[in-house]
Design a protein around this motif. Structure first.
Motif, PDB file in Angstrom:
ATOM      1  N   VAL A  47       0.757  -1.033  -0.156  1.00 26.56           N
ATOM      2  CA  VAL A  47       0.078  -0.029   0.094  1.00 26.56           C
ATOM      3  C   VAL A  47       0.912   1.511  -0.272  1.00 26.56           C
ATOM      4  O   VAL A  47       0.629   2.283  -0.786  1.00 26.56           O
ATOM      5  CB  VAL A  47      -0.913  -0.053   1.073  1.00 26.56           C
ATOM      6  CG1 VAL A  47      -1.833   1.092   1.535  1.00 26.56           C
ATOM      7  CG2 VAL A  47      -2.038  -1.373   1.322  1.00 26.56           C
ATOM      8  N   TYR A  73       0.793  12.809   3.064  1.00 27.71           N
ATOM      9  CA  TYR A  73       0.037  12.568   1.541  1.00 27.71           C
ATOM     10  C   TYR A  73      -0.928  13.920   1.712  1.00 27.71           C
ATOM     11  O   TYR A  73      -1.346  14.260   2.651  1.00 27.71           O
ATOM     12  CB  TYR A  73      -0.599  11.407   1.558  1.00 27.71           C
ATOM     13  CG  TYR A  73       0.175  10.198   1.483  1.00 27.71           C
ATOM     14  CD1 TYR A  73       1.075   9.691   0.338  1.00 27.71           C
ATOM     15  CD2 TYR A  73       0.216   9.489   2.784  1.00 27.71           C
ATOM     16  CE1 TYR A  73       1.754   8.733   0.467  1.00 27.71           C
ATOM     17  CE2 TYR A  73       0.992   8.382   2.639  1.00 27.71           C
ATOM     18  CZ  TYR A  73       1.819   7.864   1.746  1.00 27.71           C
ATOM     19  OH  TYR A  73       2.552   6.884   1.926  1.00 27.71           O
ATOM     20  N   GLU A  76      -6.777  13.549  -0.295  1.00 29.78           N
ATOM     21  CA  GLU A  76      -7.434  12.588  -0.951  1.00 29.78           C
ATOM     22  C   GLU A  76      -6.735  11.283  -0.839  1.00 29.78           C
ATOM     23  O   GLU A  76      -7.232  10.048  -0.896  1.00 29.78           O
ATOM     24  CB  GLU A  76      -7.822  12.886  -2.349  1.00 29.78           C
ATOM     25  CG  GLU A  76      -8.918  13.851  -2.287  1.00 29.78           C
ATOM     26  CD  GLU A  76      -8.277  15.303  -2.225  1.00 29.78           C
ATOM     27  OE1 GLU A  76      -7.003  15.648  -1.901  1.00 29.78           O
ATOM     28  OE2 GLU A  76      -9.191  16.131  -1.727  1.00 29.78           O
ATOM     29  N   VAL A  77      -5.254  11.388  -0.877  1.00 27.04           N
ATOM     30  CA  VAL A  77      -4.643  10.181  -0.979  1.00 27.04           C
ATOM     31  C   VAL A  77      -4.327   9.571   0.376  1.00 27.04           C
ATOM     32  O   VAL A  77      -4.309   8.306   0.425  1.00 27.04           O
ATOM     33  CB  VAL A  77      -3.056  10.482  -1.594  1.00 27.04           C
ATOM     34  CG1 VAL A  77      -2.099   9.460  -1.393  1.00 27.04           C
ATOM     35  CG2 VAL A  77      -3.101  11.103  -2.894  1.00 27.04           C
ATOM     36  N   GLU A  79      -6.821   9.613   2.556  1.00 24.42           N
ATOM     37  CA  GLU A  79      -7.963   8.891   2.832  1.00 24.42           C
ATOM     38  C   GLU A  79      -8.042   7.685   2.222  1.00 24.42           C
ATOM     39  O   GLU A  79      -8.611   6.510   2.865  1.00 24.42           O
ATOM     40  CB  GLU A  79      -8.955   9.908   2.421  1.00 24.42           C
ATOM     41  CG  GLU A  79     -10.352   9.543   2.626  1.00 24.42           C
ATOM     42  CD  GLU A  79     -11.349  10.693   2.500  1.00 24.42           C
ATOM     43  OE1 GLU A  79     -12.218  11.076   3.261  1.00 24.42           O
ATOM     44  OE2 GLU A  79     -11.570  10.962   1.047  1.00 24.42           O
ATOM     45  N   THR A  80      -7.424   7.629   0.911  1.00 20.89           N
ATOM     46  CA  THR A  80      -7.528   6.462   0.085  1.00 20.89           C
ATOM     47  C   THR A  80      -6.758   5.350   0.677  1.00 20.89           C
ATOM     48  O   THR A  80      -7.181   4.282   0.729  1.00 20.89           O
ATOM     49  CB  THR A  80      -6.925   6.678  -1.438  1.00 20.89           C
ATOM     50  OG1 THR A  80      -7.978   7.466  -1.714  1.00 20.89           O
ATOM     51  CG2 THR A  80      -7.188   5.543  -2.164  1.00 20.89           C
ATOM     52  N   LYS A  81      -5.415   5.663   1.257  1.00 17.38           N
ATOM     53  CA  LYS A  81      -4.764   4.463   1.874  1.00 17.38           C
ATOM     54  C   LYS A  81      -5.280   4.111   2.922  1.00 17.38           C
ATOM     55  O   LYS A  81      -5.111   2.960   3.522  1.00 17.38           O
ATOM     56  CB  LYS A  81      -3.258   5.378   1.929  1.00 17.38           C
ATOM     57  CG  LYS A  81      -2.592   5.587   0.882  1.00 17.38           C
ATOM     58  CD  LYS A  81      -0.959   5.816   0.883  1.00 17.38           C
ATOM     59  CE  LYS A  81      -0.347   5.891  -0.643  1.00 17.38           C
ATOM     60  NZ  LYS A  81      -0.178   4.789  -1.228  1.00 17.38           N
ATOM     61  N   ALA A  83      -8.276   3.989   3.600  1.00 18.99           N
ATOM     62  CA  ALA A  83      -9.471   2.888   3.585  1.00 18.99           C
ATOM     63  C   ALA A  83      -8.812   1.820   3.085  1.00 18.99           C
ATOM     64  O   ALA A  83      -9.566   0.478   3.257  1.00 18.99           O
ATOM     65  CB  ALA A  83     -10.521   3.671   2.294  1.00 18.99           C
ATOM     66  N   THR A  84      -7.764   1.767   2.188  1.00 22.00           N
ATOM     67  CA  THR A  84      -7.090   0.610   1.657  1.00 22.00           C
ATOM     68  C   THR A  84      -6.703  -0.375   2.843  1.00 22.00           C
ATOM     69  O   THR A  84      -7.062  -1.826   2.552  1.00 22.00           O
ATOM     70  CB  THR A  84      -6.090   0.913   0.542  1.00 22.00           C
ATOM     71  OG1 THR A  84      -6.583   1.677  -0.477  1.00 22.00           O
ATOM     72  CG2 THR A  84      -5.637  -0.298   0.070  1.00 22.00           C
ATOM     73  N   ASP A  87      -9.626  -2.286   4.156  1.00 22.56           N
ATOM     74  CA  ASP A  87     -10.188  -3.059   3.348  1.00 22.56           C
ATOM     75  C   ASP A  87      -9.303  -4.268   3.371  1.00 22.56           C
ATOM     76  O   ASP A  87      -9.737  -5.490   3.385  1.00 22.56           O
ATOM     77  CB  ASP A  87     -10.343  -2.585   1.940  1.00 22.56           C
ATOM     78  CG  ASP A  87     -11.461  -1.648   1.899  1.00 22.56           C
ATOM     79  OD1 ASP A  87     -12.452  -1.701   2.736  1.00 22.56           O
ATOM     80  OD2 ASP A  87     -11.504  -0.981   0.919  1.00 22.56           O
TER      81      ASP A  87
END
Length: 103
Positions: A47, A73, A76-77, A79-81, A83-84, A87
């Protein structure tokens, strides 16, 4: 004879657009009693694109200090990491969590 534009006493100004750097966020992995060290290293490598030695160092910080800095970061980056990570951990049956906070 050419006429000059009349401004009615007003001053014409050129507006300059200001660009702001995006606010940066730290992404932290949090320690828990169930996620394996190997899985944490795997997450850091996949990740966060960390080299194996760096991933191991961060994993040890998570293990010994309760959290480890994965990177900094834009919002948005980050936040995505986060969430990743959630998951991936859920998919493997681990409670591993990542958080983000302003730098």
């Amino acid at each position: 004879m050419a006429t000059e534009p009349r401004t009615g006493g007003e001053v014409l100004e050129r507006t300059q657009q200001e660009t702001k750097k995006p606010e940066l966020y730290k992404v932290l992995l949090l320690n828990d009693d169930y996620t394996t060290m190997d899985f944490v290293v795997e997450v850091l490598e996949s990740v966060f694109h960390k080299a194996p030695a760096e991933a191991y160092r961060i994993m040890m910080a998570v293990h010994t200090q309760g959290q480890g800095l994965c990177g900094v970061y834009p919002f948005e980056v980050a936040e995505t990491k986060v969430a990743t990570v959630a998951d991936l951990a859920r998919g493997h049956g681990f409670p591993l969590r990542a958080t983000m906070e302003p730098e």
